[in-house]
Design a protein around this motif. Structure first.
Motif, PDB file in Angstrom:
ATOM      1  N   LEU A 209       0.835  -1.191   0.000  1.00 43.89           N
ATOM      2  CA  LEU A 209       0.000   0.000   0.000  1.00 43.89           C
ATOM      3  C   LEU A 209       0.879   1.252   0.000  1.00 43.89           C
ATOM      4  O   LEU A 209       0.585   2.239  -0.680  1.00 43.89           O
ATOM      5  N   GLY A 210       1.981   1.197   0.736  1.00 46.45           N
ATOM      6  CA  GLY A 210       2.918   2.317   0.753  1.00 46.45           C
ATOM      7  C   GLY A 210       3.538   2.573  -0.610  1.00 46.45           C
ATOM      8  O   GLY A 210       3.721   3.723  -1.014  1.00 46.45           O
ATOM      9  N   ALA A 211       3.877   1.496  -1.339  1.00 48.22           N
ATOM     10  CA  ALA A 211       4.435   1.648  -2.684  1.00 48.22           C
ATOM     11  C   ALA A 211       3.408   2.283  -3.615  1.00 48.22           C
ATOM     12  O   ALA A 211       3.736   3.166  -4.415  1.00 48.22           O
ATOM     13  N   LEU A 212       2.153   1.853  -3.503  1.00 45.54           N
ATOM     14  CA  LEU A 212       1.100   2.459  -4.326  1.00 45.54           C
ATOM     15  C   LEU A 212       0.934   3.942  -4.007  1.00 45.54           C
ATOM     16  O   LEU A 212       0.791   4.767  -4.907  1.00 45.54           O
ATOM     17  N   ALA A 213       0.952   4.274  -2.732  1.00 44.13           N
ATOM     18  CA  ALA A 213       0.822   5.680  -2.334  1.00 44.13           C
ATOM     19  C   ALA A 213       1.991   6.499  -2.879  1.00 44.13           C
ATOM     20  O   ALA A 213       1.802   7.624  -3.363  1.00 44.13           O
ATOM     21  N   ALA A 214       3.205   5.947  -2.820  1.00 46.78           N
ATOM     22  CA  ALA A 214       4.377   6.645  -3.348  1.00 46.78           C
ATOM     23  C   ALA A 214       4.240   6.860  -4.853  1.00 46.78           C
ATOM     24  O   ALA A 214       4.601   7.926  -5.374  1.00 46.78           O
TER      25      ALA A 214
ATOM     26  N   LEU B 208      11.629  -0.424  -2.612  1.00 46.01           N
ATOM     27  CA  LEU B 208      11.425   0.082  -1.253  1.00 46.01           C
ATOM     28  C   LEU B 208      10.349  -0.738  -0.541  1.00 46.01           C
ATOM     29  O   LEU B 208      10.492  -1.078   0.635  1.00 46.01           O
ATOM     30  N   GLY B 209       9.276  -1.077  -1.265  1.00 48.60           N
ATOM     31  CA  GLY B 209       8.222  -1.910  -0.694  1.00 48.60           C
ATOM     32  C   GLY B 209       8.735  -3.286  -0.302  1.00 48.60           C
ATOM     33  O   GLY B 209       8.249  -3.900   0.644  1.00 48.60           O
ATOM     34  N   GLY B 210       9.745  -3.759  -1.022  1.00 51.55           N
ATOM     35  CA  GLY B 210      10.346  -5.053  -0.728  1.00 51.55           C
ATOM     36  C   GLY B 210      11.432  -4.988   0.327  1.00 51.55           C
ATOM     37  O   GLY B 210      12.083  -5.991   0.617  1.00 51.55           O
ATOM     38  N   GLY B 211      11.664  -3.800   0.882  1.00 50.21           N
ATOM     39  CA  GLY B 211      12.660  -3.658   1.937  1.00 50.21           C
ATOM     40  C   GLY B 211      14.073  -3.418   1.440  1.00 50.21           C
ATOM     41  O   GLY B 211      15.025  -3.444   2.223  1.00 50.21           O
ATOM     42  N   GLU B 212      14.221  -3.165   0.157  1.00 52.36           N
ATOM     43  CA  GLU B 212      15.545  -2.917  -0.418  1.00 52.36           C
ATOM     44  C   GLU B 212      15.882  -1.432  -0.288  1.00 52.36           C
ATOM     45  O   GLU B 212      15.035  -0.577  -0.535  1.00 52.36           O
ATOM     46  N   GLU B 213      17.100  -1.130   0.100  1.00 51.58           N
ATOM     47  CA  GLU B 213      17.546   0.251   0.275  1.00 51.58           C
ATOM     48  C   GLU B 213      18.328   0.696  -0.955  1.00 51.58           C
ATOM     49  O   GLU B 213      19.520   0.434  -1.068  1.00 51.58           O
ATOM     50  N   MET B 214      17.648   1.359  -1.876  1.00 58.96           N
ATOM     51  CA  MET B 214      18.300   1.924  -3.059  1.00 58.96           C
ATOM     52  C   MET B 214      17.675   3.279  -3.328  1.00 58.96           C
ATOM     53  O   MET B 214      16.459   3.430  -3.241  1.00 58.96           O
TER      54      MET B 214
END
Length: 103
Positions: free
Chosen positions: A20-25, A59-65
């Protein structure tokens, strides 16, 4: 709602997750007022659109890039399109699953 898949980024597997956070972004990044507007906006994506979508899913998957790191990354275009499609495809699959109100 979570569509998860894996994409090779710079030769390493990275988890993409449509949260949901990725969709909002993505709604914010594309100035879309809702999922229908976002879907319309992404119906003919540019390469930069794809980079922004991949970044949000990472980012939604927890990857820091950072967005710039995604722009510079080695990512196969065909694999990227397939991974993004798989992540977004999970939304449709979840909608088709009957909920308690349909049983």
């Amino acid at each position: 709602m979570r569509g998860e898949t894996v994409l090779s980024v710079n030769g390493a597997p990275k988890r993409l997750c449509l949260t949901l956070g990725a969709l909002a972004a993505l709604e914010t990044a594309f100035d879309a007022s809702g999922l229908a507007a976002l879907s319309e906006r992404l119906s003919r994506p540019s390469s930069e659109d794809l980079v922004v979508v991949i970044h949000a899913l990472l980012l939604g998957g927890g990857e820091e890039m950072s967005l710039d790191e995604v722009r510079r990354a080695r990512i196969d275009l065909g694999e990227a399109i397939a991974a993004v499609s798989a992540a977004f495809g999970a939304i449709g699959a979840e909608r088709e699953t009957p909920g308690p109100e349909k049983i």
